[in-house]
Design a protein around this motif. Structure first.
Motif, PDB file in Angstrom:
ATOM      1  N   THR A   1      19.085  18.550 -34.895  1.00  0.00           N
ATOM      2  CA  THR A   1      20.345  18.314 -35.607  1.00  0.00           C
ATOM      3  C   THR A   1      21.257  17.425 -34.770  1.00  0.00           C
ATOM      4  O   THR A   1      21.876  16.485 -35.285  1.00  0.00           O
ATOM      5  CB  THR A   1      21.042  19.656 -35.890  1.00  0.00           C
ATOM      6  N   ALA A   2      21.316  17.745 -33.480  1.00  0.00           N
ATOM      7  CA  ALA A   2      22.153  16.926 -32.597  1.00  0.00           C
ATOM      8  C   ALA A   2      21.638  15.489 -32.580  1.00  0.00           C
ATOM      9  O   ALA A   2      22.430  14.534 -32.685  1.00  0.00           O
ATOM     10  CB  ALA A   2      22.149  17.508 -31.192  1.00  0.00           C
TER      11      ALA A   2
ATOM     12  N   ASN B   1      22.803   9.576 -37.067  1.00  0.00           N
ATOM     13  CA  ASN B   1      23.641   9.343 -38.237  1.00  0.00           C
ATOM     14  C   ASN B   1      24.877   8.530 -37.862  1.00  0.00           C
ATOM     15  O   ASN B   1      25.265   7.589 -38.563  1.00  0.00           O
ATOM     16  CB  ASN B   1      24.047  10.705 -38.812  1.00  0.00           C
ATOM     17  N   GLN B   2      25.457   8.944 -36.717  1.00  0.00           N
ATOM     18  CA  GLN B   2      26.639   8.197 -36.260  1.00  0.00           C
ATOM     19  C   GLN B   2      26.281   6.739 -35.974  1.00  0.00           C
ATOM     20  O   GLN B   2      26.997   5.814 -36.356  1.00  0.00           O
ATOM     21  CB  GLN B   2      27.194   8.844 -34.993  1.00  0.00           C
TER      22      GLN B   2
ATOM     23  N   LEU C   1      23.809   5.183 -37.273  1.00  0.00           N
ATOM     24  CA  LEU C   1      23.526   4.518 -38.548  1.00  0.00           C
ATOM     25  C   LEU C   1      24.822   4.145 -39.278  1.00  0.00           C
ATOM     26  O   LEU C   1      24.932   3.058 -39.860  1.00  0.00           O
ATOM     27  CB  LEU C   1      22.686   5.443 -39.443  1.00  0.00           C
ATOM     28  N   THR C   2      25.779   5.118 -39.253  1.00  0.00           N
ATOM     29  CA  THR C   2      27.062   4.842 -39.914  1.00  0.00           C
ATOM     30  C   THR C   2      27.722   3.612 -39.287  1.00  0.00           C
ATOM     31  O   THR C   2      28.226   2.726 -39.990  1.00  0.00           O
ATOM     32  CB  THR C   2      27.997   6.055 -39.754  1.00  0.00           C
ATOM     33  N   LEU C   3      27.662   3.615 -37.949  1.00  0.00           N
ATOM     34  CA  LEU C   3      28.242   2.465 -37.240  1.00  0.00           C
ATOM     35  C   LEU C   3      27.519   1.180 -37.604  1.00  0.00           C
ATOM     36  O   LEU C   3      28.147   0.147 -37.904  1.00  0.00           O
ATOM     37  CB  LEU C   3      28.133   2.743 -35.731  1.00  0.00           C
ATOM     38  N   ALA C   4      26.162   1.328 -37.613  1.00  0.00           N
ATOM     39  CA  ALA C   4      25.353   0.154 -37.941  1.00  0.00           C
ATOM     40  C   ALA C   4      25.634  -0.301 -39.364  1.00  0.00           C
ATOM     41  O   ALA C   4      25.712  -1.507 -39.658  1.00  0.00           O
ATOM     42  CB  ALA C   4      23.873   0.480 -37.768  1.00  0.00           C
ATOM     43  N   MET C   5      25.791   0.710 -40.262  1.00  0.00           N
ATOM     44  CA  MET C   5      26.052   0.394 -41.669  1.00  0.00           C
ATOM     45  C   MET C   5      27.397  -0.329 -41.804  1.00  0.00           C
ATOM     46  O   MET C   5      27.513  -1.307 -42.556  1.00  0.00           O
ATOM     47  CB  MET C   5      26.071   1.708 -42.470  1.00  0.00           C
ATOM     48  N   SER C   6      28.391   0.195 -41.068  1.00  0.00           N
ATOM     49  CA  SER C   6      29.708  -0.457 -41.115  1.00  0.00           C
ATOM     50  C   SER C   6      29.594  -1.893 -40.635  1.00  0.00           C
ATOM     51  O   SER C   6      30.120  -2.822 -41.264  1.00  0.00           O
ATOM     52  CB  SER C   6      30.693   0.293 -40.220  1.00  0.00           C
TER      53      SER C   6
END
Lengths: 53, 982
Positions: B708-709, B715-716, B718-723
């Motif tokens: 999970t960690a 995820n973080q 990916l979110t950053l990459a997505m942004s």
């Protein structure tokens, strides 16, 4: 197993009476294998009855 | 073949291994403790029953008598399986009375009769010592075959091989069996060594059997086939299938049964060395299985021996002869050492138990009688060692005297029949209260006499040592007294004959005399013996009596007695132990019952050293209880019975009842205990499984947390990459839009620049001309011609400018069309086929100079609800492009238009057979201002306009048809019905 003594008794009777059966016509291989089979049966019964208890 | 030194080294190594095993078994390690208490070791140690008579002799017997040998082991198996409850009872009695041998055991039952014990010991010596000689014979015979003589030293050592063996056996027996004085302590070292020896001889026998049946011959079938050919019989088994006589079969069967119970070595291993009667449950099947396995290959090996060694002198040694004959060194060594093990196991245990019996029941009474020998009481251990050596050397002497006679062949059976005389006193005495010592002595003595007369004597005579008259005519010519046909009884088997008469007379006399001489008051020990049960029977009765006997005086008497056999320290230790067990304080007075209990305890302890009979006699001799105390004791017991309001017979019945009940309860408790054990095991397993499961769950949770960690981190990221991606995409989109806008602006600028440029040039030129004309007009120098030329030029300039202005206006209009104005369009219902035809009418009139064939494949009834004008504009633009660009260099062409509906969509497949487009052209065809006809009137907006109409207004899609190879094709699809709102 209380009944086991009767089974052993049957084995004993069969073995003791075997020479009577010898008087009947039978192939020689039966003569040789008969005691071995009864013997093995006796051992297997003793083994099984011990492990059933 | 080996020389004598190799053989000695081999046997020394074997002895060393046995010694190591024995020493290890006596160690205090957990594993050795577990091993020496295991039922498997006990079962294997019982296989001491299988001596060299089994190992070698069975094969010789099978060679001459077929399956006769099986009956002995079948009888043993049967008796062992059937009589386990009796064995358990004997083990309990042994534990209670501290008995040391079969002689001690039987004499304990018969009022501790020393005469009986002495008689049994004597019988065992007479019966078993010759049997030891058979074992020596087998060792010597196998050694003579195994060892090759190379020089005089070898010859000498080979001749003395029997002495070497006896010395080795003496040392072994003393080290393991008679190392200490208390023989009731078990001998775990010796038993584990015997078990290892049993296992080894079994493996050696099986290895030799498998070698012979599957390596010398291919298999059993091959063996039988060759035997059939060689013996000229239909079946090889015929040769070995001689039907044994009924009497012979039954006699040997009975001997097997008797042997497994009453042979001294067997009694010692089975009863005396039994640590816990529970091990008998496993031995019940394991010991018969051992006997079965070791007999299974006897007949095949005997057949192989007849094939390979038809002229062999001693068929007993077939097992060793075949591997030697086949030059198999390894198997030869195995068989030789296995035979040695089989013989030595029997020799050691027999010597140990016989030495105990002779010391306790034959020598000790003599030592006690003769004062001059009293010093030997403190040297009992050495006396016992001496007896071990004496017995073994007696066996050796016996072998040297009768070694080559016929007697030795029969000595095994003869010994068994001698020992059989103990059976009535042993077994009947276990269950029948009336049996007494006089009856037992007379029964055994008479049985022994009959045995000697009917079996031993004929064997000696048949060996050629005496005249045979006695056998032929009987003593004093009394035919009914013929030793082999006593009372005219005709039985084929001399063993069966002797067994029948000796046991019949033994039993008959035992029962008759017991009935005649039975006295209730003499049966107290017998009752205890018969009704023996597990555990102590506690009574608080003695606590009610007054303690008025000075214990210190009594302890002094006991101490003096024990000191005759043990050292001072040991005596003191043993007495303290007895006091502790009887819960009495040596410094305080005791009552008569407590004193009686102490006396019994000391008797038991002393029995461990000198046997029960001698111990009982010794205790009686010191008169521990004076007459007054004896009367008091007697009165106490009477009082006890009186208080119980019960007669002695009723008491016995009640004891019987409660003991039976107790036995049943114990059996039940055993079952419950086993069930509890199983449940406990299962519970333990469940707990273990739960712990493992918890551990796994914990591991899983940890792993999930880690994952999970990780996932959160990812995820973080990916979110950053997505942004970043979105930002990049936005920038890219903006850049693309700006680029597209740039291209559009550039295209517009380029297209409009040309006419504007022309207009600018024309206007500049006109202005120059006007300026010139203006000057001439001012100076009145202008001529008519000049003015007319100016006017012509002006008209031409105006025309040119107008033309270019119109062109620019047309371009701007086209550009406006590119930005589709949906608000101007309206949705209406129209027939697709008609609309296409109407669109093409304009094209046909515009391009009359070309021969163009229009093929329309469309359902003329197909009606859709959409933007009709846009639809017509699409068809028009496509057809115009085909005519202008596709058919540019050709005067003829074909345009195919196919329309059909699919999934609420209208599909239009448009193609021509013009020149088509390059890959680059196909890629950019829908780009604004892209044209292949730049400068020739093409604006590059037709296809772009089509694209915009299809994708934006009709909300469909358009692609280049990849299936069209010659020319250019499009596939257009859009909804059949547009929503009215749009």
């Amino acid at each position: 197993m209380n009944h086991s003594r009767y089974v052993y008794l049957i084995f004993m009777v069969i073995i003791l009476s075997w020479p009577v059966f010898l008087q009947l016509p039978a192939p020689p291989w039966l003569l040789w294998s008969y005691p071995l089979i009864i013997w093995l049966g006796l051992i297997i019964y003793a083994f099984v009855s011990e492990h059933h208890v | 073949m080996f020389n004598i030194w190799q053989a000695i080294v081999l046997l020394a190594v074997y002895a060393l291994i046995q010694y190591t095993i024995g020493r290890w078994a006596q160690s205090s390690s957990t594993l050795s403790k577990k091993v020496r208490q295991s039922a498997t070791v006990y079962s294997l140690s019982l296989a001491v029953f299988c001596t060299s008579w089994t190992y070698y002799g069975n094969i010789g017997q099978a060679s001459s008598q077929g399956i006769q040998h099986l009956s002995l082991y079948l009888g043993s198996s049967l008796a062992f399986v059937f009589l386990i409850p009796t064995f358990k009872k004997m083990v309990r009695i042994k534990a209670h009375f501290h008995t040391t041998s079969i002689a001690d055991f039987i004499s304990t039952r018969y009022n501790h009769s020393q005469w009986l014990a002495a008689l049994i010991s004597l019988l065992c010596i007479v019966g078993i010592t010759p049997y030891i000689s058979i074992q020596l014979k087998s060792i010597i015979s196998s050694a003579q075959l195994f060892i090759i003589s190379s020089n005089s030293t070898s010859d000498f050592l080979l001749a003395q091989f029997d002495i070497l063996t006896v010395l080795l056996m003496t040392a072994f027996t003393i080290v393991f069996g008679v190392r200490q004085l208390d023989p009731t302590e078990r001998h775990p070292g010796m038993m584990v060594a015997i078990a290892a020896e049993s296992l080894f001889k079994l493996l050696a026998f099986l290895a030799a059997g498998i070698f012979i049946c599957f390596f010398v011959f291919d298999n059993f079938g091959d063996l039988l086939t060759i035997a059939s050919e060689q013996f000229g019989s239909t079946s090889a088994l015929d040769t070995f299938s001689q039907v044994p006589s009924i009497s012979s079969w039954l006699a040997t069967l009975a001997l097997g049964m008797i042997g497994v119970i009453a042979l001294p070595r067997q009694f010692h291993v089975g009863i005396i060395e039994c640590s816990d009667e529970k091990v008998l449950n496993q031995a019940r099947w394991m010991f018969p299985l051992y006997l079965f396995i070791i007999n299974f290959l006897v007949i095949p090996i005997a057949i192989a021996g007849q094939i390979l060694l038809p002229a062999i002198d001693n068929p007993d040694l077939i097992l060793l002869n075949i591997p030697i004959f086949q030059d198999s060194t390894f198997i030869s060594i195995l068989v030789f050492v296995g035979g040695f093990a089989a013989a030595t196991g029997m020799i050691m245990v027999s010597a140990m138990t016989l030495s105990t019996m002779t010391t306790n029941h034959l020598l000790l009474p003599v030592i006690e009688k003769i004062k001059a020998l009293h010093f030997l009481r403190r040297k009992l251990l050495y006396v016992r060692w001496f007896m071990v050596a004496f017995i073994l050397f007696s066996g050796l002497y016996y072998y040297r005297v009768i070694g080559d006679s016929e007697l030795i062949v029969r000595i095994g059976s003869i010994s068994f029949v001698a020992i059989a005389q103990l059976i009535p006193a042993l077994l009947i005495g276990l269950f029948w209260q009336k049996g007494n010592n006089l009856a037992a002595i007379i029964g055994i003595a008479s049985g022994t006499v009959i045995w000697y007369y009917t079996l031993m004597l004929p064997s000696v005579i048949n060996s050629g040592w005496f005249e045979t008259d006695l056998l032929i005519n009987g003593p004093f010519n009394l035919a009914w007294l013929k030793p082999e046909h006593l009372f005219y009884l005709q039985i084929d088997s001399s063993v069966g004959h002797s067994l029948f008469w000796s046991l019949s007379i033994n039993c008959a006399l035992f029962i008759l005399i017991s009935e005649k001489t039975f006295k209730v008051e003499h049966s107290a020990d017998a009752i205890t013996f018969i009704n023996i049960a597990n555990g102590k029977q506690h009574s608080n009765y003695h606590k009610k009596l007054i303690a008025d006997i000075c214990l210190a005086n009594k302890l002094q008497l006991l101490s003096d007695l024990i000191n005759n056999y043990l050292s001072n320290t040991e005596t003191k230790r043993k007495l303290e132990l007895c006091c502790k067990l009887c819960e009495v304080d040596p410094l305080e007075d005791v009552n008569v019952i407590q004193l009686s209990l102490l006396r019994n305890k000391v008797t038991s302890m002393l029995a461990g050293i000198i046997g029960m009979a001698a111990a009982n006699r010794a205790i009686k001799s010191i008169e521990l209880l004076n007459k007054q105390e004896q009367e008091l004791l007697s009165n106490s017991y009477s009082d006890l019975l009186a208080q119980s309001l019960i007669s002695p017979d009723e008491l016995l019945e009640k004891v019987d009842f409660y003991q039976e009940k107790q036995q049943l309860l114990e059996e039940h408790a055993d079952l419950q205990s086993k069930a509890m054990g199983k449940l406990e095991d299962e519970h333990q397993k469940t707990i273990k499984a739960k712990l493992e499961l918890d551990q796994l769950n914990q591991q899983l949770e940890n792993r999930i947390e880690e994952r999970t960690a990780d996932l959160k981190n990812i995820n973080q990221e990916l979110t950053l990459a997505m942004s970043e991606l979105k930002l990049a995409q936005k920038k890219l989109f903006e850049a693309d839009k700006m680029a597209s806008l740039g291209r559009v602006v550039a295209g517009v600028a380029h297209e409009i620049n040309t006419p504007i440029g022309v207009i600018l040039t024309a206007m500049s030129s006109l202005k120059d001309e006007i300026d010139t004309i203006y000057v001439q007009v001012k100076e009145n120098k202008i001529s008519k011609d000049t003015l007319e030329e100016f006017m012509d030029y002006s008209a031409e300039i105006c025309h040119l400018s107008l033309t270019n202005i119109q062109r620019a206006a047309h371009l701007i209009d086209s550009f406006k069309q590119v930005a589709v104005n949906q608000e101007k369009e309206c949705i209406e219902s129209f027939l697709v086929g008609s609309c296409i035809e109407n669109s093409l009418l304009n094209i046909k009139s515009r391009f009359k100079d070309k021969v163009i064939t229009y093929k329309i494949d469309c359902d003329m009834e197909l009606e859709i609800m959409s933007y009709q004008s846009a639809f017509m504009q699409i068809i028009n633009n496509l057809a115009t492009n085909s005519c202008i660009h596709g058919f540019e260099q050709q005067s003829e062409g074909v345009i195919n238009i196919r329309c059909y509906e699919r999934d609420d969509q209208l599909i239009i497949k448009y193609d021509d057979n013009g020149k088509g487009l390059t890959e680059d052209g196909k890629k950019n065809i829908f780009e604004p201002f892209y044209t292949t006809n730049r400068g020739k009137g093409g604006s590059g907006l037709g296809s772009h306009l089509v694209y915009n109409l299809v994708t934006q207004l009709l909300q469909g899609e358009i692609i280049i048809d990849p299936e069209v190879i010659q020319g250019l094709g499009f596939i257009i699809s859009f909804p059949l019905e547009k929503e009215s709102a749009k």
